[in-house]
Design an enzyme around this catalytic site. Structure first.
Site, mmCIF file in Angstrom:
data_model
loop_
_atom_site.group_PDB
_atom_site.id
_atom_site.type_symbol
_atom_site.label_atom_id
_atom_site.label_comp_id
_atom_site.label_asym_id
_atom_site.label_seq_id
_atom_site.Cartn_x
_atom_site.Cartn_y
_atom_site.Cartn_z
ATOM 1 N N GLY A 126 -3.396 -25.170 27.236
ATOM 2 C CA GLY A 126 -3.827 -23.774 27.105
ATOM 3 C C GLY A 126 -2.652 -22.822 27.004
ATOM 4 N N GLY A 214 1.120 -28.183 30.561
ATOM 5 C CA GLY A 214 0.619 -28.356 31.916
ATOM 6 C C GLY A 214 0.593 -29.798 32.388
ATOM 7 C CG ASP A 245 -5.011 -22.462 36.629
ATOM 8 O OD1 ASP A 245 -5.220 -21.327 36.164
ATOM 9 O OD2 ASP A 245 -5.690 -23.450 36.310
ATOM 10 C CD GLU A 344 -11.288 -21.398 35.017
ATOM 11 O OE1 GLU A 344 -10.086 -21.598 34.889
ATOM 12 O OE2 GLU A 344 -12.093 -21.468 34.069
HETATM 13 N N1 LIG Z 1 -3.029 -38.906 30.751
HETATM 14 C C1 LIG Z 1 -2.571 -38.472 29.578
HETATM 15 N N2 LIG Z 1 -1.829 -39.282 28.792
HETATM 16 C C2 LIG Z 1 -1.336 -38.858 27.615
HETATM 17 N N3 LIG Z 1 -1.567 -37.618 27.115
HETATM 18 C C3 LIG Z 1 -2.302 -36.775 27.834
HETATM 19 C C4 LIG Z 1 -2.846 -37.145 29.092
HETATM 20 N N4 LIG Z 1 -3.544 -36.092 29.587
HETATM 21 C C5 LIG Z 1 -3.441 -35.116 28.658
HETATM 22 N N5 LIG Z 1 -2.702 -35.515 27.616
HETATM 23 C C6 LIG Z 1 -2.382 -34.728 26.428
HETATM 24 O O1 LIG Z 1 -1.653 -33.569 26.817
HETATM 25 C C7 LIG Z 1 -2.033 -32.452 26.024
HETATM 26 C C8 LIG Z 1 -2.391 -31.290 26.905
HETATM 27 O O2 LIG Z 1 -3.320 -31.672 27.920
HETATM 28 P P1 LIG Z 1 -4.390 -30.642 28.507
HETATM 29 O O3 LIG Z 1 -5.246 -30.127 27.404
HETATM 30 O O4 LIG Z 1 -5.052 -31.285 29.652
HETATM 31 O O5 LIG Z 1 -3.526 -29.389 28.933
HETATM 32 P P2 LIG Z 1 -2.447 -29.225 30.055
HETATM 33 O O6 LIG Z 1 -1.139 -29.698 29.574
HETATM 34 O O7 LIG Z 1 -2.932 -29.829 31.334
HETATM 35 O O8 LIG Z 1 -2.382 -27.643 30.153
HETATM 36 P P3 LIG Z 1 -3.415 -26.659 30.891
HETATM 37 O O9 LIG Z 1 -2.582 -25.974 31.913
HETATM 38 O O10 LIG Z 1 -3.874 -25.745 29.842
HETATM 39 O O11 LIG Z 1 -4.504 -27.488 31.492
HETATM 40 C C9 LIG Z 1 -3.181 -32.902 25.145
HETATM 41 O O12 LIG Z 1 -2.697 -33.090 23.847
HETATM 42 C C10 LIG Z 1 -3.645 -34.197 25.773
HETATM 43 O O13 LIG Z 1 -4.132 -35.127 24.818
HETATM 44 O O1 LIG Z 2 -10.600 -22.419 27.603
HETATM 45 P P1 LIG Z 2 -9.377 -23.249 27.501
HETATM 46 O O2 LIG Z 2 -8.481 -22.842 26.395
HETATM 47 O O3 LIG Z 2 -9.681 -24.702 27.483
HETATM 48 O O4 LIG Z 2 -8.503 -23.000 28.808
HETATM 49 C C1 LIG Z 2 -9.042 -22.670 30.037
HETATM 50 C C2 LIG Z 2 -8.383 -23.343 31.163
HETATM 51 O O5 LIG Z 2 -6.993 -23.415 31.130
HETATM 52 C C3 LIG Z 2 -6.486 -23.135 32.425
HETATM 53 O O6 LIG Z 2 -5.910 -21.883 32.353
HETATM 54 C C4 LIG Z 2 -5.423 -24.101 32.828
HETATM 55 O O7 LIG Z 2 -4.241 -23.776 32.180
HETATM 56 C C5 LIG Z 2 -7.667 -23.113 33.369
HETATM 57 O O8 LIG Z 2 -7.562 -22.286 34.472
HETATM 58 C C6 LIG Z 2 -8.737 -22.704 32.443
HETATM 59 O O9 LIG Z 2 -9.961 -23.168 32.859
HETATM 60 MG MG LIG Z 3 -4.262 -29.076 32.789
#
Ligand SMILES: Nc1ncnc2c1ncn2[C@@H]1O[C@H](COP(=O)(O)OP(=O)(O)OP(=O)(O)O)[C@@H](O)[C@H]1O
Ligand SMILES: O=P(O)(O)OC[C@H]1O[C@](O)(CO)[C@@H](O)[C@@H]1O
Ligand SMILES: [Mg+2]
Length: 492
Positions: A126, A214, A245, A344
């Site tokens: 995100g 993230g 977050d 949320e």
């Molecule tokens: N366990 C995993 N192994 C490999 N890739 C992963 C894994 N979990 C998530 N990813 C990849 O990492 C990228 C980002 O993951 P995700 O959408 O969960 O966001 P995030 O990095 O946790 O950020 P946010 O703070 O928005 O949640 C995606 O392209 C997803 O496919």
């Molecule tokens: O609606 P999106 O783009 O999946 O992102 C929302 C989520 O991303 C976060 O900001 C985590 O980065 C959560 O708090 C929130 O639920």
């Molecule tokens: Mg995440």
């Protein structure tokens, strides 16, 4: 020279129970790598600063205990007999020393020559205020400090490695991007195909990969690192943790969080103005926070207009003694209006128990899609007071979710993002890999992926600190529900 097996965590133990959670280094699997003097030593801006380079042995303690140094250590300190790594530690004389991390910063020796470096940057997950600043400062830092000229931007997150074009990044291209929200590279969820990503990196001849994202992103980065290592490639993988977050336990704070809290004030102000202008006015503001209520709680503490803050860490209920309805009724009687902030992720159990949308929806990355607790709570309150209690009330619901994360980062986040970016590139140039960066107890450190991706912080872990800081801020507190963490704050 690839390693066929997963590399175990690199844990170094020392005397007196000292434990270093070290990060991998390219020489762990490519032993005969050449080193070069750090070009910063010839840079007039840096050479005037005494002790610019980080001592090889400097580490940062994860926890600083409240007791004093051992007398023997004080004596050694006084006589100069302790290394700087030991000076950073304050320990209880009877407890084992806590975990340490390698200190971030430029090293005297680097493992890449300037014209050999081919770096790339990717943003995933995100949005978050500050993404563009981190991109800018990686590019400018590599250019200005290390003379690197080849830097690629990968478009659209992980899947961009194998399905999108790249952008050539120069200081000119990134010059004013920190003034814009979002990420100039674009981002995405899902699409992490490890072998396609690693093939793409290998085929393009990229040898430094900067991955901003993230918890999910850092897990993805860890898998990429392992595959690099398995193939024996001289490619440094550096993660820059992003979560609006603020729910990563090991680092002090995540970038963009301050900006988000600041932006949330505008929504809370609006809710307050609306609420106090009407008879029995109630303003409800929903803020981000899937599993932790940091944004909601800090926005509440900063605002002083919020009467009630509901967070995921502290379950609440609506009806009966100690419930939200009882509290609302009392506040309206006392004040004629009130403001509620809800994270949320709060109250999801209540929605599920009512059978609302119980299908377990997931986003492309596999994250659970949450139900809209703000809308649900608004409807519940309206229903309870207007229909059941026949009380005149005016409720306004504000959902600034995306407004607080789509803004550019504020001044302090900009400085913070710059430090993170610089830590990452100093680490990569020094040959470290499979690491992420962040401040631990106020000092920037290199943290192995396995630690970052496994720890999610919730306010529960900080319950006591929160109590103390709330009291320090002159708030009175009241419990909603039967949990030991505070859900309702009443401005004192
Ligand atoms: N366990 C995993 N192994 C490999 N890739 C992963 C894994 N979990 C998530 N990813 C990849 O990492 C990228 C980002 O993951 P995700 O959408 O969960 O966001 P995030 O990095 O946790 O950020 P946010 O703070 O928005 O949640 C995606 O392209 C997803 O496919
Ligand atoms: O609606 P999106 O783009 O999946 O992102 C929302 C989520 O991303 C976060 O900001 C985590 O980065 C959560 O708090 C929130 O639920
Ligand atoms: Mg995440």
């Amino acid at each position: 020279m690839g390693h066929g097996v997963d590399s175990p965590p690199k844990i170094v133990t020392g005397s007196h129970g000292y434990v270093l959670e070290d990060v991998p280094h390219l020489i762990d699997y490519i032993p005969d790598l050449a080193t070069y003097p750090n070009p910063l030593q010839d840079n007039p801006a840096y050479s005037v600063v005494k002790q610019y380079f980080v001592n090889m042995d400097d580490t940062v303690a994860q926890k600083v205990c409240e007791c004093a140094l051992l007398m023997s250590e004080i004596r050694k300190l006084a006589s100069g007999g302790l290394t700087s790594q030991e000076i950073l530690i304050v320990v209880h004389k009877d407890s084992p020393r806590e975990t340490h991390f390698r200190r971030a910063g430029p090293r005297q020796k680097v493992y890449f020559e300037s014209d050999e470096v081919h770096a790339c940057i990717v943003t995933c997950g995100g949005l978050c205020p500050g993404l563009n600043t981190v991109i800018r400062e990686i590019v400018c830092g590599l250019y200005d400090m290390y003379g690197v000229r080849k830097i690629l931007g990968i478009e659209g997150g992980y899947s961009g490695f194998y399905s999108r074009n790249t952008i050539s990044l120069t200081p000119k291209v990134v010059n004013d991007i920190h003034k814009r929200g979002g990420t100039i590279l674009g981002t995405s969820r899902g699409g992490h195909d490890t072998s396609k990503i690693v093939d793409s990196i290998q085929d393009r001849g990229i040898n430094q990969v900067y991955i901003i994202g993230g918890d999910g992103t850092q897990k993805g980065a860890s898998v990429i690192f392992k595959e690099m290592r398995r193939r024996g490639l001289k490619v440094a993988i550096a993660g820059i943790p992003k979560t609006i977050d603020n729910d990563i336990a090991v680092i002090d704070k995540s970038f963009g969080f301050d900006t988000a809290v600041e932006e949330a004030q505008r929504a809370i102000n609006a809710a307050h103005v609306e609420a106090e202008s009407m008879e029995n006015g109630i303003g409800i503001v929903k803020l981000m926070g899937r599993y932790s209520g940091f944004i909601a709680m800090y926005a509440t503490l900063a605002s002083r207009d919020v009467d009630c803050c509901l967070i995921p860490e502290s379950p609440f209920y609506l009806e009966g003694h100690g419930g939200v309805y009882e509290f609302i009724e009392r506040r309206l009687k006392e004040n004629g209006h009130m403001v509620i902030v809800i994270a949320e992720g709060a109250g999801q159990d209540l929605l599920l128990s009512e059978g609302i949308n119980s299908v377990n929806q997931k986003d492309a990355s596999g994250n659970k899609v949450l139900l809209d607790v703000g809308l649900w709570l608004s409807q519940k309150i309206k229903d309870h007071f207007t229909r059941r209690r026949k009380v005149v009330m005016n409720l306004k619901y504000i959902d600034p979710t995306y407004m607080i994360r789509a803004v550019p980062s504020n001044a302090s986040d900009n400085v913070y993002c710059t430090l993170l970016a610089h830590s990452a590139l100093h680490g990569a140039m020094a040959g470290y890999t499979g690491f992420t960066v962040g401040p631990v107890n106020g000092r920037h450190a290199y943290i192995p992926f396995h630690i970052k991706s496994s720890v999610v912080l919730s306010l529960d872990h900080q319950g006591q600190d929160f109590l103390r800081s709330n009291l320090g801020l002159g708030m009175q507190m009241e419990l909603v529900g039967d949990k030991d963490l505070i859900s309702i704050l009443i401005p004192g």
